[in-house]
Motif scaffolding. Structure first.
Motif, PDB file in Angstrom:
ATOM      1  N   LYS A 177      12.109   8.240  16.484  1.00  0.00           N
ATOM      2  CA  LYS A 177      11.999   6.867  16.982  1.00  0.00           C
ATOM      3  C   LYS A 177      11.569   5.947  15.842  1.00  0.00           C
ATOM      4  N   MET A 178      11.960   4.673  15.949  1.00  0.00           N
ATOM      5  CA  MET A 178      11.565   3.675  14.962  1.00  0.00           C
ATOM      6  C   MET A 178      10.278   2.994  15.426  1.00  0.00           C
ATOM      7  N   THR A 179       9.219   3.206  14.672  1.00  0.00           N
ATOM      8  CA  THR A 179       7.912   2.651  15.002  1.00  0.00           C
ATOM      9  C   THR A 179       7.655   1.417  14.151  1.00  0.00           C
ATOM     10  N   GLU A 180       7.547   0.268  14.809  1.00  0.00           N
ATOM     11  CA  GLU A 180       7.427  -1.003  14.083  1.00  0.00           C
ATOM     12  C   GLU A 180       5.967  -1.424  13.906  1.00  0.00           C
ATOM     13  N   HIS A 181       5.640  -1.815  12.665  1.00  0.00           N
ATOM     14  CA  HIS A 181       4.323  -2.373  12.356  1.00  0.00           C
ATOM     15  C   HIS A 181       4.492  -3.772  11.768  1.00  0.00           C
ATOM     16  N   SER A 182       3.537  -4.621  12.077  1.00  0.00           N
ATOM     17  CA  SER A 182       3.616  -6.033  11.690  1.00  0.00           C
ATOM     18  C   SER A 182       2.758  -6.346  10.464  1.00  0.00           C
ATOM     19  N   GLN A 183       2.853  -7.590  10.006  1.00  0.00           N
ATOM     20  CA  GLN A 183       1.972  -8.078   8.944  1.00  0.00           C
ATOM     21  C   GLN A 183       0.514  -7.892   9.358  1.00  0.00           C
ATOM     22  N   GLY A 184       0.239  -8.071  10.642  1.00  0.00           N
ATOM     23  CA  GLY A 184      -1.132  -7.953  11.125  1.00  0.00           C
ATOM     24  C   GLY A 184      -1.620  -6.522  11.164  1.00  0.00           C
ATOM     25  N   SER A 185      -0.794  -5.610  11.698  1.00  0.00           N
ATOM     26  CA  SER A 185      -1.255  -4.231  11.882  1.00  0.00           C
ATOM     27  C   SER A 185      -1.444  -3.486  10.568  1.00  0.00           C
ATOM     28  N   LEU A 186      -0.582  -3.744   9.586  1.00  0.00           N
ATOM     29  CA  LEU A 186      -0.713  -3.059   8.301  1.00  0.00           C
ATOM     30  C   LEU A 186      -1.486  -3.870   7.273  1.00  0.00           C
ATOM     31  N   GLY A 187      -1.212  -5.173   7.190  1.00  0.00           N
ATOM     32  CA  GLY A 187      -1.796  -5.978   6.129  1.00  0.00           C
ATOM     33  C   GLY A 187      -3.117  -6.637   6.448  1.00  0.00           C
ATOM     34  N   PHE A 188      -3.227  -7.209   7.652  1.00  0.00           N
ATOM     35  CA  PHE A 188      -4.435  -7.968   8.004  1.00  0.00           C
ATOM     36  C   PHE A 188      -5.572  -7.067   8.483  1.00  0.00           C
ATOM     37  N   ARG A 189      -5.211  -5.958   9.135  1.00  0.00           N
ATOM     38  CA  ARG A 189      -6.214  -5.053   9.718  1.00  0.00           C
ATOM     39  C   ARG A 189      -7.340  -4.645   8.755  1.00  0.00           C
ATOM     40  N   PRO A 190      -7.031  -4.190   7.511  1.00  0.00           N
ATOM     41  CA  PRO A 190      -8.134  -3.763   6.642  1.00  0.00           C
ATOM     42  C   PRO A 190      -9.088  -4.882   6.248  1.00  0.00           C
ATOM     43  N   LEU A 191      -8.666  -6.141   6.394  1.00  0.00           N
ATOM     44  CA  LEU A 191      -9.544  -7.260   6.060  1.00  0.00           C
ATOM     45  C   LEU A 191     -10.645  -7.431   7.104  1.00  0.00           C
ATOM     46  N   LEU A 192     -10.411  -6.882   8.298  1.00  0.00           N
ATOM     47  CA  LEU A 192     -11.413  -6.986   9.362  1.00  0.00           C
ATOM     48  C   LEU A 192     -12.376  -5.806   9.364  1.00  0.00           C
ATOM     49  N   CYS A 193     -12.111  -4.818   8.529  1.00  0.00           N
ATOM     50  CA  CYS A 193     -12.938  -3.607   8.490  1.00  0.00           C
ATOM     51  C   CYS A 193     -13.287  -3.332   7.041  1.00  0.00           C
ATOM     52  N   GLU A 194     -14.239  -4.080   6.507  1.00  0.00           N
ATOM     53  CA  GLU A 194     -14.489  -4.081   5.068  1.00  0.00           C
ATOM     54  C   GLU A 194     -14.722  -2.693   4.491  1.00  0.00           C
ATOM     55  N   ARG A 195     -15.545  -1.885   5.152  1.00  0.00           N
ATOM     56  CA  ARG A 195     -15.822  -0.554   4.607  1.00  0.00           C
ATOM     57  C   ARG A 195     -14.760   0.427   5.096  1.00  0.00           C
ATOM     58  N   TYR A 196     -14.484   0.427   6.375  1.00  0.00           N
ATOM     59  CA  TYR A 196     -13.385   1.184   6.966  1.00  0.00           C
ATOM     60  C   TYR A 196     -13.394   2.642   6.493  1.00  0.00           C
ATOM     61  N   TRP A 197     -12.273   3.352   6.661  1.00  0.00           N
ATOM     62  CA  TRP A 197     -12.227   4.780   6.365  1.00  0.00           C
ATOM     63  C   TRP A 197     -12.155   5.071   4.872  1.00  0.00           C
ATOM     64  N   LEU A 198     -11.473   4.218   4.109  1.00  0.00           N
ATOM     65  CA  LEU A 198     -11.295   4.467   2.680  1.00  0.00           C
ATOM     66  C   LEU A 198     -12.571   4.137   1.920  1.00  0.00           C
ATOM     67  N   ASP A 199     -13.190   3.002   2.256  1.00  0.00           N
ATOM     68  CA  ASP A 199     -14.494   2.618   1.720  1.00  0.00           C
ATOM     69  C   ASP A 199     -14.555   2.675   0.195  1.00  0.00           C
ATOM     70  N   THR A 200     -13.643   1.966  -0.463  1.00  0.00           N
ATOM     71  CA  THR A 200     -13.658   1.919  -1.918  1.00  0.00           C
ATOM     72  C   THR A 200     -13.971   0.495  -2.380  1.00  0.00           C
ATOM     73  N   SER A 201     -14.036   0.302  -3.686  1.00  0.00           N
ATOM     74  CA  SER A 201     -14.348  -1.012  -4.249  1.00  0.00           C
ATOM     75  C   SER A 201     -13.403  -1.301  -5.413  1.00  0.00           C
ATOM     76  N   PRO A 202     -13.453  -2.509  -5.987  1.00  0.00           N
ATOM     77  CA  PRO A 202     -12.559  -2.845  -7.113  1.00  0.00           C
ATOM     78  C   PRO A 202     -12.780  -1.982  -8.358  1.00  0.00           C
ATOM     79  N   SER A 203     -13.909  -1.294  -8.435  1.00  0.00           N
ATOM     80  CA  SER A 203     -14.156  -0.441  -9.607  1.00  0.00           C
ATOM     81  C   SER A 203     -13.703   0.993  -9.376  1.00  0.00           C
ATOM     82  N   ASP A 204     -13.184   1.299  -8.181  1.00  0.00           N
ATOM     83  CA  ASP A 204     -12.776   2.663  -7.850  1.00  0.00           C
ATOM     84  C   ASP A 204     -11.285   2.897  -8.092  1.00  0.00           C
ATOM     85  N   THR A 205     -10.952   4.164  -8.325  1.00  0.00           N
ATOM     86  CA  THR A 205      -9.560   4.590  -8.483  1.00  0.00           C
ATOM     87  C   THR A 205      -9.243   5.605  -7.385  1.00  0.00           C
TER      88      THR A 205
END
Length: 581
Positions: free
Chosen positions: A237-265
């Motif tokens: 099946k084709m699962t559609e994601h929007s600008q909001g679900s992929l792009g905007f979502r991490p902006l609302l969860c600053e630490r979130y699951w990845l929890d990295t910073s600009p100094s991290d690789t």
């Protein structure tokens, strides 16, 4: 004399603390620079913006911070081939190059906002450029694993009505073999050092394009990426994601699951066709300003992975459990990781003993994440600082409200087994897919009551930790790949030796589970030479569909268990394989 003393003093101060033209703020504060404009949305004081584009509103913001000299001297993108080749881009360079690619797509190929492009490329820099270019142009990108067969490509081109496909020399012949059957396909772009008849050369085109492309204005609900799921009783099946679900979502969860910073690789060791690559190695990493590290890795070799971790300053690594199972078998005492401090595993459950072995040999914990294509990859996670309960996939990851429900969508108490579900009503959370494209029936069936039903069974304990039990359907999760039995069965039934077949999962110490095929032979064939016939069937499946889907185990049987109505009882075969009956 007084003037002389002033000059000496100024020179001394200059020597002790020379003036610096660049000032790097704390990484967390830098993230706030990009995220702060959405703080009121995060607190629920303001509605989600109507317009948003990840390229202009996130990537270009990091580029501005770089230009102002306020970001740590860490690249945005760092790629190595393993053979001495290396590519490094800052956010500014990423913007410059992706605008050139956007011009290729719009000016050369004539693609417009909303058009679809299938991208099937291995781990090479061009994959990231095409992703960002599509976002800039409002073009919907459809990623695919580089192991797709001609049949897989044909289905995806026809189902998606994609106007363009971008791939490399390896898969170009497969595309050519089916292109005549794809009426919507207008352009074929090949990432190659040489020319190919009937194809536009991606590398030559984008280098000659101007870099003055203007980012299109996209609404937050506009389609951005479509992922093909694994089929169970039917085609993917084709699962559609929007600008909001992929792009905007991490902006609302600053630490979130990845929890990295600009100094991290961050190093995500996953296939470019997987949604976790889009998250860990693009959207979520770049939303936090981190450097995305990529090793081309034509083949996954434990020694190459371990040596890379020793040679490069990688802070965070995420991979499928299969890799960790392979790594713990090596002599880890001879390796000293340069920077590694955060390890994550996702795609399938990880054995508790592997977590213990990795911890004892490296001193590092493995944080599990659990998710699906439909829910932007991450539904539950063991975040930094959380207590690790070996075997658990952690707690609900923002912005999701995750529960265990019964068949009537009633929330079950802790400890009781049911279906893992994500609350989708009254407000559909950012991160949940928009729909199954052109399949309203399946979209409706995926919801029950106020919840999206994942199809996975599990439990939640008193502390809010979730525990995976198994799939409610027949999906096979092997080495992180999600394989629908229907496709494998369809490939097998084409072989003249196969009269009937049923495909289920079977336990495997390295891959977690593998594909096993139960085969009823046609009258003209005999199972006397099992080994030869098994190899023949395996090779047939590899050629007919993606190689990773072939049955690693084959058992010849006289008949298959069936219901009164004639349906094959896959659940009975699966239970037998797993020693549950």
């Amino acid at each position: 004399c007084r003037s002389f003393m002033i000059l000496v003093t100024l020179k001394l101060l200059w020597t002790l603390k020379p003036p610096c033209r660049t000032f790097h703020r704390h990484p967390r504060l830098l993230v706030s620079d990009v995220h702060s404009q959405y703080e009121s949305v995060r607190r629920g004081e303001q509605e989600i913006p109507k317009y948003f584009n990840f390229a202009s509103d996130v990537l270009d913001k990091w580029s501005e911070i770089e230009k102002a000299g306020r970001k740590p001297t860490n690249s945005a993108f760092w790629w190595i081939s393993g053979n001495g080749e290396e590519v490094k881009w800052s956010f500014e360079e990423l913007g410059f190059l992706s605008r050139k690619v956007a011009n290729v797509l719009t000016k050369v190929c004539g693609l417009q906002k909303g058009d679809r492009v299938i991208v099937v490329l291995p781990r090479i820099p061009e994959w990231w450029l095409v992703n960002v270019a599509c976002i800039r142009a409002g073009i919907v990108l459809i990623p695919g694993t580089s192991q797709l067969s001609a049949k897989d490509i044909l289905y995806r081109l026809q189902a998606s009505k994609a106007k363009c496909i971008i791939t490399n020399d390896t898969l170009a012949p497969a595309v050519d073999s089916v292109a005549s059957e794809c009426q919507f396909l207008e352009n074929k772009l090949v990432v190659s050092k040489g020319s190919r008849e009937g194809w536009l050369n991606f590398n030559e085109l984008y280098k000659n394009q101007p870099a003055d492309h203007s980012c299109v204005k996209t609404r937050i609900q506009d389609s951005m990426v479509i992922f093909f799921t694994s089929g169970t009783t039917g085609s993917p099946k084709m699962t559609e994601h929007s600008q909001g679900s992929l792009g905007f979502r991490p902006l609302l969860c600053e630490r979130y699951w990845l929890d990295t910073s600009p100094s991290d690789t961050v190093w995500g060791i996953t296939d470019t066709g997987w949604i976790v690559t889009s998250l860990a190695s693009l959207f979520d990493a770049w939303a936090l300003g981190s450097c995305v590290f990529v090793h081309q890795l034509p083949q996954i070799e434990p020694s190459v992975i371990l040596n890379t971790l020793c040679r490069f300053p990688i802070d965070t690594m995420i991979s499928a459990p299969t890799l960790y199972r392979m790594l713990v078998q090596a002599d880890l005492s001879s390796y000293k990781f340069m920077n590694l401090k955060h390890c994550m595993s996702g795609g399938e459950p990880l054995n508790p003993e592997v977590i213990d072995q990795w911890k004892s040999k490296t001193g590092l914990d493995i944080h599990e994440v659990y998710g699906q294509t439909e829910a932007v990859g991450i539904i539950c996670s063991v975040s930094k600082g959380m207590k690790i309960k070996p075997g658990s996939m952690g707690k609900a990851a923002p912005p999701f409200d995750v529960q265990v429900v019964d068949k009537n969508a009633n929330i079950l108490p802790p400890g009781q087994q049911g279906e893992i579900a994500v609350r989708s009503k009254p407000v559909r959370p950012l991160g949940l897919f928009t729909e199954y494209v052109d399949n309203p029936k399946k979209t409706t069936e995926s919801e029950r009551g106020d919840f999206y039903i994942t199809g996975d069974r599990g439990t939640m304990d008193e502390d809010g930790y979730f525990w995976f039990i198994g799939r409610d359907d027949d999906i096979i999760i092997s080495s992180g790949y999600r394989i629908g039995p229907f496709e494998v069965e369809s490939a097998l039934i084409e072989h003249p030796a196969v009269a009937e077949t049923a495909v289920v999962s079977s336990p495997d110490p390295l891959r977690g589970e593998v594909v096993k095929a139960f085969v009823v032979l046609s009258d003209a064939f005999s199972s006397s030479d099992c080994e030869s016939l098994t190899r023949d069937l395996q090779e047939h499946v590899k050629k007919t569909t993606a190689p990773y889907k072939y049955p690693r185990k084959v058992e010849f049987v006289r008949e298959l268990p069936k219901t009164i109505t004639g349906k094959i009882k896959r659940n009975e075969l699966r239970a037998k394989e797993w020693g549950q009956m």
